[in-house]
Design an enzyme around this catalytic site. Structure first.
Site, PDB file in Angstrom:
ATOM      1  N   ASN A  33       0.838  -1.202   0.000  1.00  0.00           N
ATOM      2  CA  ASN A  33       0.000   0.000   0.000  1.00  0.00           C
ATOM      3  C   ASN A  33       0.879   1.260   0.000  1.00  0.00           C
ATOM      4  O   ASN A  33       0.605   2.232  -0.710  1.00  0.00           O
ATOM      5  CB  ASN A  33      -0.913   0.039   1.237  1.00  0.00           C
ATOM      6  CG  ASN A  33      -1.779  -1.202   1.366  1.00  0.00           C
ATOM      7  OD1 ASN A  33      -1.944  -1.957   0.412  1.00  0.00           O
ATOM      8  ND2 ASN A  33      -2.333  -1.431   2.551  1.00  0.00           N
ATOM      9  N   TYR A  88      -6.383 -12.782   2.564  1.00  0.00           N
ATOM     10  CA  TYR A  88      -7.207 -12.404   3.715  1.00  0.00           C
ATOM     11  C   TYR A  88      -8.588 -11.977   3.260  1.00  0.00           C
ATOM     12  O   TYR A  88      -8.777 -11.557   2.111  1.00  0.00           O
ATOM     13  CB  TYR A  88      -6.525 -11.323   4.567  1.00  0.00           C
ATOM     14  CG  TYR A  88      -6.502  -9.936   3.991  1.00  0.00           C
ATOM     15  CD1 TYR A  88      -5.544  -9.574   3.050  1.00  0.00           C
ATOM     16  CD2 TYR A  88      -7.408  -8.969   4.417  1.00  0.00           C
ATOM     17  CE1 TYR A  88      -5.499  -8.288   2.538  1.00  0.00           C
ATOM     18  CE2 TYR A  88      -7.365  -7.680   3.912  1.00  0.00           C
ATOM     19  CZ  TYR A  88      -6.411  -7.344   2.978  1.00  0.00           C
ATOM     20  OH  TYR A  88      -6.356  -6.078   2.468  1.00  0.00           O
ATOM     21  N   ALA A 256      -4.787   4.115   6.195  1.00  0.00           N
ATOM     22  CA  ALA A 256      -4.533   5.542   6.489  1.00  0.00           C
ATOM     23  C   ALA A 256      -3.042   5.753   6.749  1.00  0.00           C
ATOM     24  O   ALA A 256      -2.409   6.642   6.157  1.00  0.00           O
ATOM     25  CB  ALA A 256      -5.345   5.992   7.702  1.00  0.00           C
ATOM     26  N   ASP A 258      -0.510   3.722   6.019  1.00  0.00           N
ATOM     27  CA  ASP A 258       0.316   3.334   4.858  1.00  0.00           C
ATOM     28  C   ASP A 258       0.341   4.460   3.825  1.00  0.00           C
ATOM     29  O   ASP A 258       1.377   4.757   3.233  1.00  0.00           O
ATOM     30  CB  ASP A 258      -0.247   2.071   4.186  1.00  0.00           C
ATOM     31  CG  ASP A 258      -0.362   0.895   5.150  1.00  0.00           C
ATOM     32  OD1 ASP A 258       0.392   0.859   6.142  1.00  0.00           O
ATOM     33  OD2 ASP A 258      -1.215   0.017   4.907  1.00  0.00           O
TER      34      ASP A 258
HETATM   35  P1  ADP Z   1      -2.585   3.849  11.195  1.00  0.00           P
HETATM   36  O1  ADP Z   1      -3.509   3.542  10.039  1.00  0.00           O
HETATM   37  O2  ADP Z   1      -1.185   3.377  10.932  1.00  0.00           O
HETATM   38  O3  ADP Z   1      -3.109   3.507  12.545  1.00  0.00           O
HETATM   39  P2  ADP Z   1      -3.281   6.569  11.830  1.00  0.00           P
HETATM   40  O4  ADP Z   1      -4.639   6.114  12.244  1.00  0.00           O
HETATM   41  O5  ADP Z   1      -2.450   7.236  12.847  1.00  0.00           O
HETATM   42  O6  ADP Z   1      -2.415   5.433  11.159  1.00  0.00           O
HETATM   43  O7  ADP Z   1      -3.518   7.570  10.607  1.00  0.00           O
HETATM   44  C1  ADP Z   1      -2.478   8.006   9.781  1.00  0.00           C
HETATM   45  C2  ADP Z   1      -2.800   9.395   9.285  1.00  0.00           C
HETATM   46  O8  ADP Z   1      -4.037   9.366   8.568  1.00  0.00           O
HETATM   47  C3  ADP Z   1      -2.986  10.424  10.381  1.00  0.00           C
HETATM   48  O9  ADP Z   1      -1.744  10.995  10.754  1.00  0.00           O
HETATM   49  C4  ADP Z   1      -3.934  11.426   9.723  1.00  0.00           C
HETATM   50  O10 ADP Z   1      -3.217  12.327   8.905  1.00  0.00           O
HETATM   51  C5  ADP Z   1      -4.786  10.538   8.821  1.00  0.00           C
HETATM   52  N1  ADP Z   1      -6.046  10.162   9.482  1.00  0.00           N
HETATM   53  C6  ADP Z   1      -6.350   8.988  10.097  1.00  0.00           C
HETATM   54  N2  ADP Z   1      -7.600   9.016  10.610  1.00  0.00           N
HETATM   55  C7  ADP Z   1      -8.107  10.226  10.297  1.00  0.00           C
HETATM   56  C8  ADP Z   1      -9.358  10.890  10.534  1.00  0.00           C
HETATM   57  N3  ADP Z   1     -10.355  10.293  11.219  1.00  0.00           N
HETATM   58  N4  ADP Z   1      -9.513  12.148  10.064  1.00  0.00           N
HETATM   59  C9  ADP Z   1      -8.535  12.763   9.375  1.00  0.00           C
HETATM   60  N5  ADP Z   1      -7.346  12.204   9.119  1.00  0.00           N
HETATM   61  C10 ADP Z   1      -7.115  10.964   9.570  1.00  0.00           C
END
Ligand code: ADP
Length: 303
Positions: A33, A88, A256, A258
């Protein structure tokens, strides 16, 4: 600028619910990704390659064709006779998603079994990207082989990037997981963890604690992602906070992190401005969480 971005890991066949008992087939996996989003965001002077192992079955052929169509180089992919890719399925029950995996004997588990092939691939790259999932699927010896190659790459000045992507279910024990993830961080130039994973599995009390832990291991830079709370950077000892974009409706947060990593790296490699790269990555990730699926096409990324 130009160069070769090499991502190392496992891409799987993805089956998602398509209604009336039908399943839709796709291809995804954390490191793939990130390669997808790096490809979408980098200018064409850069090549983006994927390093993994696949089988010699029609599904492996299809996956390679899919990667090629996305502009991702597949020449380094090792094809193993008699093996198949991992798979998966995304289950949906009362609106909640859960995942079932069939990856215990996937070809990708042997991606580091041929050290010469691995070395050749890493030597051909300027930027090397891997994750905690890449390490978790390997045997103990093969994880050591990969880490040795990664250390070598960093020592000769390549930019090595690691997302710990902590998945306890993939590890034989918490001890092995902690040690190997820490070795991954130590071997890297830049670590890009997700704060909730680091709290859950390393017990970090704050984002600063996560940053300090990876810097103390030997990483030069850390970018901590924290979902809708934004990202905190420590780049060459300069700290910065970059908020997430406001999203009207979050549809699917798959990939998100990735996509943030791929977009961040694409921008950083071209402009060498980490806070600007994080602002760009937050925009791309906001598009990704507003759409279904792990791989959002370039046309829908606002590029
Ligand atoms: P992972 O998918 O690795 O858990 P995160 O959840 O921290 O990563 O999300 C990575 C990035 O995606 C964040 O730093 C942000 O920029 C964006 N992001 C994730 N969730 C949201 C959201 N609900 N609203 C806006 N941006 C988001």
């Amino acid at each position: 600028m130009s160069g070769r971005f090499l991502s190392i890991g496992e891409c799987m066949v993805e089956l998602s619910q398509a209604g009336e008992g039908l399943l839709r087939k796709g291809f995804a996996g954390d490191t793939f990704n990130t390669a997808w989003y790096a490809r979408a965001c980098l200018p064409s002077a850069w090549s983006v390659d994927y390093f993994t192992a696949l089988g010699d079955d029609p599904m492996s052929d299809e996956m390679v064709a899919f990667m090629g169509k996305a502009g991702i180089g597949t020449d380094l992919i090792h094809r193993i006779k008699g093996k198949t890719p991992g798979l998966y399925m995304i289950n949906l029950r009362d609106g909640e998603r859960s995942f079932s995996y069939w990856r215990d004997s996937s070809a990708a588990r042997s991606l580091a079994a041929d050290p010469d092939r691995l070395r050749e691939a890493v030597e051909s790259a300027d930027v090397v990207y891997f994750s905690g999932i890449t390490l978790a699927i390997l045997s103990h010896d093969d994880a050591d082989t990969l880490l040795a190659e990664i250390r070598r790459a960093k020592a000769v000045g390549k930019f090595v990037v690691f997302d710990p992507n902590i998945r306890p279910r993939l590890w034989s024990s918490y001890d092995v997981m902690h040690t190997t993830i820490s070795e991954g961080g130590r071997a890297s130039s830049l670590v890009m963890p997700s704060f909730d994973d680091e709290v859950a599995h390393f017990g970090d009390a704050s984002i600063d604690a996560t940053i300090e832990r990876y810097l103390a291991l030997g990483a030069s830079h850390v970018v901590v992602k924290n979902g809708a709370e934004g990202a905190t950077l420590s780049f060459a000892n300069e700290k910065a906070y970059v908020p997430a974009e406001k999203v009207k409706m979050v549809v699917d947060t798959t990939s998100a992190g990735d996509s943030f990593n791929g977009a961040f790296l694409a921008h950083y490699l071209e402009n060498r401005d980490a806070p600007a790269a994080a602002r760009f990555a937050a925009k791309i990730a906001a598009h990704v969480v507003s759409e279904h699926g792990a791989l959002v096409p370039k046309e829908k990324l606002g590029l």
